[in-house]
Design an enzyme around this catalytic site. Sequence first.
Site, PDB file in Angstrom:
ATOM      1  N   CYS A 270      -6.405  -8.799  -7.113  1.00 10.88           N
ATOM      2  CA  CYS A 270      -5.304  -8.217  -6.333  1.00 10.88           C
ATOM      3  C   CYS A 270      -3.995  -8.593  -7.026  1.00 10.88           C
ATOM      4  CB  CYS A 270      -5.340  -8.694  -4.880  1.00 10.88           C
ATOM      5  SG  CYS A 270      -5.007 -10.448  -4.670  1.00 10.88           S
TER       6      CYS A 270
ATOM      7  N   CYS B 226      10.324  -6.051   0.590  1.00  6.98           N
ATOM      8  CA  CYS B 226      10.424  -4.851  -0.235  1.00  6.98           C
ATOM      9  C   CYS B 226       9.699  -5.023  -1.567  1.00  6.98           C
ATOM     10  CB  CYS B 226      11.889  -4.510  -0.483  1.00  6.98           C
ATOM     11  SG  CYS B 226      12.796  -4.056   1.004  1.00  6.98           S
TER      12      CYS B 226
END
Length: 462
Positions: free
Chosen positions: A415, A236
């Site tokens: 990233c 998550c």
Amino acid sequence: MDKIEQLRREIAEKEAELVQLRAQLVDAEKLSAGIENDKDEGEGEWKWPLAESDYERYSRQMIVPNFGLQGQLNIKHAKVLLVGAGGLGCPAAAYLAGAGVGTLGLVDGDAVEASNLHRQVAHSTDRVGMMKVDSAVTYLKGLNPTITYRAHATHLTPQNAEEIVSQYDLVLDCTDHPTSRYLISDICVLLSKPLISASAFQTSGQLIVLNNPPGKGPCYRCVFPKPPPPESVIGCGEGGIIGPVVGVMGVLQALEAIKLLVRGDHLKSRAGDEEAVKQVGMLLFSAMGDVPFRTVRMRGKRKGCFACAGDDSALTLNELKTSMDYIQFCGVNQPVKLLQPEERISVVEYERISRESKTHLLLDVREKEHFGLSNIRGSINIPIGRFTAHRGEGSELSDLIPGDVPPDAPIYIVCRVGNDSQIATKKLKDLGVDRNGERFIGDILGGLKAWKAAVDPSLPFI
């Protein structure tokens, strides 16, 4: 900040103290009621199987058809374990406590974080930093102080699983990783415990009842003989989750548990009752789908299953404690190592380059939702999926590199933590964008996480 943390701790301590006082008040009221009944000769002794306060508290569920007094007694005498006190465990525990489960145990080795609060409804802002099991018990005692709670402030491991799980009749898997799922299923098989397993991710979830009846229903290994590739397992923290989605799945786990307890399924295996194995189905939930719920029929027990093949099973309690390595079985997603040191630069070095305003291109390959929350000034968002899906046919690269970028301008790629940026860098080089080394293409070591730590502490890191 120290003052704020001190105040939070003091509030949490006072809140826990208040819950304890309320529980003591309930006990005192019960004792007082018993004394009054003894004194009242006209009334005589209380002859009903539940306390008078129980009839008041649980009356709305006991009058439901096929529930009744016996169903409540089954729940009252049951011991249920929830492995995980997070997004699934919080709503499941709340409804099981509300239903009057006699003993409710929670296993979790993590502490409450602020990022938990949008979905883990048993925790609160003033309990950030508290162990999740302690925070959840504090909340649950406020909801129902009349039942017994056991907090196991640890992660479930092959070494402690037997000791913990053996104390309970029914187990709910409220975890979020394959390593935990296989361990929980294995110990439930070995100890003959029914298992209710659920998961949730982004906007979807799934639910399945396993090892029910114990020894006859399929286990997790029957349904999923092989774990998913480690690189496909996204938590998550990276993929995200909508609070009500995981809440729905936790509530459904509680519902399945109540159904089993009311029917007395958790008692039948001990009594030796024979019961036909029901068809196993997996409930799938899609919050954004036109049809949010659907059920997929699953295979039954798998012949030769490593865990639940009866006398032919290779799994034993001793094997689980001494030889089972669930991390190795599920695989470890190793850090990406695609580039040489000279193809990578540090965040400090890139900060100097950007400050000197040298002509260059900075590509951020995170998903657009991450990019929209925070980014390095001047960066352009090209999600990593565009790189991995590019077939490299022809010379058309406008979907990866803006057309107005000078052909000799260096390209830097960033990233979240420095993995996807390497993949994107290698892809551009494979496509010949670096012109055999004439043009520099490299990634930024450590990604946005390193940028926040060394350059810009104010950057929200998601």
